[in-house]
Design a protein around this motif. Sequence first.
Motif, PDB file in Angstrom:
ATOM      1  N   ASP A 147      98.781  36.293   6.791  1.00 45.82           N
ATOM      2  CA  ASP A 147      99.142  36.141   5.382  1.00 45.82           C
ATOM      3  C   ASP A 147      98.201  36.952   4.494  1.00 45.82           C
ATOM      4  OD1 ASP A 147     101.048  34.449   6.302  1.00 45.82           O
ATOM      5  OD2 ASP A 147     100.209  32.622   5.393  1.00 45.82           O
ATOM      6  N   ILE A 148      98.768  37.620   3.497  1.00 45.61           N
ATOM      7  CA  ILE A 148      98.013  38.485   2.591  1.00 45.61           C
ATOM      8  C   ILE A 148      97.315  37.648   1.519  1.00 45.61           C
ATOM      9  CG2 ILE A 148      98.239  40.257   0.799  1.00 45.61           C
ATOM     10  CD1 ILE A 148     100.591  41.393   2.434  1.00 45.61           C
ATOM     11  N   ILE A 149      96.023  37.965   1.313  1.00 45.02           N
ATOM     12  CA  ILE A 149      95.250  37.303   0.252  1.00 45.02           C
ATOM     13  C   ILE A 149      95.183  38.230  -0.966  1.00 45.02           C
ATOM     14  CG2 ILE A 149      93.098  36.131  -0.352  1.00 45.02           C
ATOM     15  CD1 ILE A 149      92.550  35.924   2.718  1.00 45.02           C
ATOM     16  N   LEU A 150      94.598  39.411  -0.799  1.00 45.16           N
ATOM     17  CA  LEU A 150      94.479  40.380  -1.884  1.00 45.16           C
ATOM     18  C   LEU A 150      94.843  41.772  -1.392  1.00 45.16           C
ATOM     19  CD1 LEU A 150      91.082  39.398  -3.603  1.00 45.16           C
ATOM     20  CD2 LEU A 150      93.398  38.884  -4.422  1.00 45.16           C
ATOM     21  N   GLN A 151      95.313  42.606  -2.322  1.00 51.46           N
ATOM     22  CA  GLN A 151      95.558  44.024  -2.058  1.00 51.46           C
ATOM     23  C   GLN A 151      95.077  44.848  -3.238  1.00 51.46           C
ATOM     24  OE1 GLN A 151      99.781  44.510  -1.143  1.00 51.46           O
ATOM     25  NE2 GLN A 151      99.284  44.785   1.018  1.00 51.46           N
ATOM     26  N   GLU A 152      94.600  46.042  -2.927  1.00 54.08           N
ATOM     27  CA  GLU A 152      94.208  46.991  -3.972  1.00 54.08           C
ATOM     28  C   GLU A 152      94.700  48.371  -3.563  1.00 54.08           C
ATOM     29  OE1 GLU A 152      92.696  47.691  -7.692  1.00 54.08           O
ATOM     30  OE2 GLU A 152      92.438  45.762  -6.666  1.00 54.08           O
ATOM     31  N   GLU A 153      95.371  49.067  -4.482  1.00 50.70           N
ATOM     32  CA  GLU A 153      96.006  50.351  -4.190  1.00 50.70           C
ATOM     33  C   GLU A 153      95.210  51.507  -4.776  1.00 50.70           C
ATOM     34  OE1 GLU A 153      99.970  52.353  -5.967  1.00 50.70           O
ATOM     35  OE2 GLU A 153     100.367  50.579  -4.724  1.00 50.70           O
ATOM     36  N   ILE A 154      95.242  52.660  -4.105  1.00 50.69           N
ATOM     37  CA  ILE A 154      94.687  53.895  -4.636  1.00 50.69           C
ATOM     38  C   ILE A 154      95.711  55.012  -4.479  1.00 50.69           C
ATOM     39  CG2 ILE A 154      92.298  53.251  -4.077  1.00 50.69           C
ATOM     40  CD1 ILE A 154      92.468  55.386  -1.794  1.00 50.69           C
ATOM     41  N   GLU A 155      95.559  56.056  -5.283  1.00 46.68           N
ATOM     42  CA  GLU A 155      96.386  57.241  -5.165  1.00 46.68           C
ATOM     43  C   GLU A 155      95.751  58.210  -4.160  1.00 46.68           C
ATOM     44  OE1 GLU A 155      99.364  57.732  -6.804  1.00 46.68           O
ATOM     45  OE2 GLU A 155      99.080  55.645  -7.460  1.00 46.68           O
ATOM     46  N   ILE A 156      96.590  58.920  -3.433  1.00 48.92           N
ATOM     47  CA  ILE A 156      96.119  59.966  -2.518  1.00 48.92           C
ATOM     48  C   ILE A 156      96.402  61.313  -3.163  1.00 48.92           C
ATOM     49  CG2 ILE A 156      96.312  60.980  -0.214  1.00 48.92           C
ATOM     50  CD1 ILE A 156      97.391  58.295   0.770  1.00 48.92           C
TER      51      ILE A 156
END
Length: 326
Positions: A147-156
């Motif tokens: 189960d997912i708790i946190l996510q953080e996205e970045i650009e490539i």
Amino acid sequence: MDVVFMGTPEFSVPTLEGLIAQEGINVLGVVTQPDRRRGRGQQLKPSPVKAKAQAAGLEIMQPKDVNSADSVDKLRSLAPQAMVVVAYGQILSKELLELPPLGCINVHASLLPKYRGPAPLHRVIINSEKQTGVTTIYMDQGLDTGDIILQEEIEIAAEDTVGVVHDRLAKLGAEVLLETLELVARDEAESEPQDDRKATYAQKITKEECLIDWTAEAQQIKDLIRGLNPWPGAYTYHQGQRLKVWESKIYDSKTKPSVVPGTVVNIEVEAGFVVQSGEGQLLITKVQPENKQSMSANDYLRGYDLQTGSILATDRKSSGEQNVDN
């Protein structure tokens, strides 16, 4: 919070450093893979995580099988409230997953459920993705399925290599993990199941995949090159010798081949050499000859017999010369 940390490669180190420095976190011990023989001399060397743990004076465990009775008993005796796992390299048994009362928390280098598996960093670039990120999950017995708790996205960015993305995500992963532990400690960590219908798998990179297929499109080849830089490196053959290709640029994205793909069609002074692909052309700017140091493509041109008409091949026997009409 009392924690045990499990990790092995350089990617894991920023998270361990963050745990050590974080007020309110007590690192009871570190579990990492056994020392491996590395380099040309094949000397026995510790993992980056072990080196960091030694410098910090932490207790270190290096079981061949982390699920063995002795290993489980040792971890149980440490009585961690949580275990943090970042690219450790062994699958944990149900017994270990259930050992800490606050769970086993994993930092994974992708936006799960996409790119489960061992090579998410390489695959997102090879596959021309524009975004990636890190995810913290409560571990279960599946492979990156918790189960997912946190996510953080970045650009490539268009020129980002796997090395650049690795360093950004290693730092980001440490930050997201510490935020996750704060939520867990306050019993405020909301989690949600992954959507298995959206799952993809990032299989381990094979040596065969690193060989450049010049019949592919120029953009695909460029993404392969940057997706394998700085490890393990994309390669081709010139005059029977392996030639690693570290950096390239799109020279022309549309040109259809009038020569065999892999043929050098132009020399750009002070820049490098241009190679025809299955669609479009690539300017090669940095290479590494077999058993030599990496160098600019311009330096390679000075020391090796590569010219317009030279053919970069997929094996040691096929390289040669072809007439090119400029």
